[in-house]
Design a protein around this motif. Structure first.
Motif, mmCIF file in Angstrom:
data_model
loop_
_atom_site.group_PDB
_atom_site.id
_atom_site.type_symbol
_atom_site.label_atom_id
_atom_site.label_comp_id
_atom_site.label_asym_id
_atom_site.label_seq_id
_atom_site.Cartn_x
_atom_site.Cartn_y
_atom_site.Cartn_z
ATOM 1 N N ASP A 250 50.661 33.297 25.315
ATOM 2 C CA ASP A 250 50.879 31.982 24.083
ATOM 3 C C ASP A 250 52.518 32.023 24.139
ATOM 4 N N SER A 251 53.168 32.994 24.773
ATOM 5 C CA SER A 251 54.732 33.033 24.109
ATOM 6 C C SER A 251 54.939 33.289 23.253
ATOM 7 N N ILE A 252 53.785 34.523 22.120
ATOM 8 C CA ILE A 252 54.157 34.468 21.005
ATOM 9 C C ILE A 252 54.382 36.308 20.874
ATOM 10 N N SER A 253 55.030 37.234 20.604
ATOM 11 C CA SER A 253 54.546 38.134 20.523
ATOM 12 C C SER A 253 54.210 38.935 19.095
ATOM 13 N N CYS A 254 53.580 40.196 18.960
ATOM 14 C CA CYS A 254 53.344 40.502 17.493
ATOM 15 C C CYS A 254 53.272 42.240 17.602
ATOM 16 N N ASP A 255 54.259 42.681 16.948
ATOM 17 C CA ASP A 255 54.285 44.065 16.829
ATOM 18 C C ASP A 255 54.193 44.674 15.658
ATOM 19 N N LEU A 256 54.219 45.933 15.946
ATOM 20 C CA LEU A 256 53.846 46.547 14.891
ATOM 21 C C LEU A 256 55.028 47.541 14.307
ATOM 22 N N GLU A 257 55.201 47.449 12.582
ATOM 23 C CA GLU A 257 56.678 48.509 12.743
ATOM 24 C C GLU A 257 55.722 49.275 11.248
ATOM 25 N N LEU A 258 56.587 50.276 11.056
ATOM 26 C CA LEU A 258 56.265 51.451 9.595
ATOM 27 C C LEU A 258 57.388 51.431 8.896
ATOM 28 N N SER A 259 57.466 52.442 8.129
ATOM 29 C CA SER A 259 58.325 52.815 6.937
ATOM 30 C C SER A 259 57.595 53.292 5.958
ATOM 31 N N ASP A 260 58.539 54.815 5.897
ATOM 32 C CA ASP A 260 57.952 55.531 4.185
ATOM 33 C C ASP A 260 58.446 55.088 2.911
ATOM 34 N N THR A 286 40.908 41.674 19.710
ATOM 35 C CA THR A 286 40.626 43.092 19.855
ATOM 36 C C THR A 286 40.866 43.541 18.401
ATOM 37 N N ARG A 287 39.906 44.915 18.421
ATOM 38 C CA ARG A 287 39.859 45.456 17.155
ATOM 39 C C ARG A 287 41.113 46.637 17.710
ATOM 40 N N MET A 288 42.710 46.489 17.184
ATOM 41 C CA MET A 288 42.993 47.189 17.504
ATOM 42 C C MET A 288 43.448 48.635 15.865
ATOM 43 N N ARG A 289 44.136 49.734 16.312
ATOM 44 C CA ARG A 289 43.821 50.996 15.857
ATOM 45 C C ARG A 289 45.656 50.707 15.313
ATOM 46 N N ALA A 290 45.976 51.709 14.473
ATOM 47 C CA ALA A 290 46.942 52.408 14.470
ATOM 48 C C ALA A 290 47.655 53.713 13.934
ATOM 49 N N THR A 291 47.504 55.016 13.997
ATOM 50 C CA THR A 291 47.489 56.350 13.014
ATOM 51 C C THR A 291 48.745 56.531 12.665
ATOM 52 N N ALA A 292 48.908 56.646 11.906
ATOM 53 C CA ALA A 292 50.505 57.598 11.318
ATOM 54 C C ALA A 292 50.652 58.613 11.530
ATOM 55 N N PRO A 293 51.908 58.489 12.445
ATOM 56 C CA PRO A 293 52.658 59.470 12.969
ATOM 57 C C PRO A 293 52.622 61.147 12.177
ATOM 58 N N ALA A 294 52.641 61.992 12.742
ATOM 59 C CA ALA A 294 52.314 63.091 11.999
ATOM 60 C C ALA A 294 53.920 63.676 11.096
ATOM 61 N N GLY A 295 53.328 63.896 10.535
ATOM 62 C CA GLY A 295 53.602 64.649 9.382
ATOM 63 C C GLY A 295 55.330 63.784 8.439
ATOM 64 N N LYS A 298 53.734 59.963 3.366
ATOM 65 C CA LYS A 298 53.411 58.129 3.457
ATOM 66 C C LYS A 298 53.826 57.451 4.585
ATOM 67 N N CYS A 299 52.991 56.365 5.018
ATOM 68 C CA CYS A 299 53.154 54.795 5.734
ATOM 69 C C CYS A 299 53.035 53.935 5.181
ATOM 70 N N PHE A 300 53.816 52.948 5.536
ATOM 71 C CA PHE A 300 53.024 51.437 5.826
ATOM 72 C C PHE A 300 53.057 51.086 6.407
ATOM 73 N N PHE A 301 52.068 50.628 7.004
ATOM 74 C CA PHE A 301 52.311 49.463 8.663
ATOM 75 C C PHE A 301 52.131 47.614 7.864
ATOM 76 N N ARG A 302 53.407 47.014 9.070
ATOM 77 C CA ARG A 302 53.379 45.375 8.376
ATOM 78 C C ARG A 302 53.014 44.781 10.208
ATOM 79 N N LEU A 303 52.780 43.536 10.226
ATOM 80 C CA LEU A 303 53.255 43.615 11.919
ATOM 81 C C LEU A 303 54.266 42.372 11.636
ATOM 82 N N ARG A 304 54.873 42.335 12.668
ATOM 83 C CA ARG A 304 56.102 41.178 12.772
ATOM 84 C C ARG A 304 56.157 40.350 14.170
ATOM 85 N N ALA A 305 55.953 39.174 13.602
ATOM 86 C CA ALA A 305 55.790 37.794 14.681
ATOM 87 C C ALA A 305 56.606 37.903 15.061
ATOM 88 N N ALA A 306 56.728 36.832 16.188
ATOM 89 C CA ALA A 306 58.389 35.815 16.874
ATOM 90 C C ALA A 306 57.328 35.020 18.024
#
Length: 308
Positions: A250-260, A286-295, A298-306
């Protein structure tokens, strides 16, 4: 609407029409229309039309009207049609034709023909502000003709043509649905979203007022006309959601971003992976899953589409 197409056009302060777009080509026999108490009223109801909340008939059934919302026009069919500023028209040298509408159509094709040898110059007005840019020139011999297909995704408000020589000329445009389907725009049309401005205009639209742009509703599979909850699940150090399959197509990107800290975000598309359990996942997702990095405390997740 005389030729089966509804148009939308706001008037500028001088009363002229600058911005205008095709909304839909319905193929119906609508002889008249009006507004009444905020509703759109159409004539041309078939005698055997099935009963519905949108139909109003007189007691003996000899007359009927359809009443609905303006937004329902978008669902009547993609804009299409054939026409142009010249058809076997005697034209003078270096005189521009009248502007012809281009905005709101997906597939655009131009046919040019001439009695005398000439060079046609095609100009477009991108911003509907009477500023014209040269698109392309076409040199034809006496009696010559050519058909040109505009690039996929090409958008301008108005188009006009001029000939370098006096001649009898034809400049006709054929507009219609895209030959190669755009799944994102098809989804938007089915949902009744305005698509005349192309993908970029649909991308950020928010018809249901829930703060989620249409692109996110498309990616996650939610309804852009309802304030339905996002299919997001969070737990101890993980994030889970549905994503539409084959977004690259679809020429659409969707990436995961993390922040503390909710201030600085780091792209981590490598963390977003298909979940082991796909039970109950809607078709095409598809059901997608992301796990916070070790250490990370606090971990906040968001999706960025472009779009590209």
């Amino acid at each position: 609407n005389l030729h089966g197409t509804f148009y939308e056009y706001p008037r500028d302060v001088s009363g002229g029409i600058r911005k205008m777009r095709a909304l839909t080509t319905h193929g119906k026999r609508i002889t008249d229309f009006a507004s009444w108490r905020g509703l759109l009223v159409l004539t041309g109801v078939l005698d055997d039309a099935p009963a519905s909340d949108s139909l109003v008939k007189n007691p003996d059934g000899t007359a009927a009207l359809w009443l609905g919302e303006i937004d329902q026009l978008w669902r009547m069919g993609e804009p299409r049609g054939t026409g142009g500023p010249w058809k076997n028209t005697s034209v003078t040298a270096n005189t521009s034709s009248d502007p012809y509408l281009m905005y709101g159509y997906d597939r655009k094709e131009l046919t040019l023909s001439t009695d005398n040898a000439t060079t046609f110059t095609v100009e477009v007005d991108f911003l509907a502000d009477n500023t014209w840019s040269e698109y392309q020139t076409f040199t034809l011999p006496a009696g010559g003709s050519i058909t040109h297909l505009f690039p996929t995704g090409f958008h301008a408000h108005w188009v006009r043509v001029k000939s370098s020589a006096a001649t009898n000329a034809t400049a006709q445009f054929t507009y219609g649905p895209a030959t190669v389907r755009d799944r994102f725009l098809d989804w938007a049309r089915t949902a009744g979203l305005p698509t005349g401005g192309g993908r970029a205009s649909v991308f950020t639209s928010n018809a249901d007022g829930d703060g989620q742009p249409a692109i996110l509703e498309y990616i996650l599979g939610t309804d852009p006309n309802l304030r339905d909850p996002l299919p997001v699940k969070t737990g101890d150090g993980f994030f889970e959601t549905y994503l539409r399959d084959d977004l690259a197509k679809d020429s659409i990107s969707c990436d995961l971003e993390l922040s503390d800290n909710l201030g600085t975000w780091t792209p981590r598309p490598d963390l977003l992976l298909p979940a082991a359990d796909q039970a109950g996942t809607p078709a095409g997702f598809t059901r997608m899953r992301a796990t916070a990095p070790a250490g990370w405390e606090k971990c906040f997740f968001r999706l960025r589409a472009a779009l590209p």
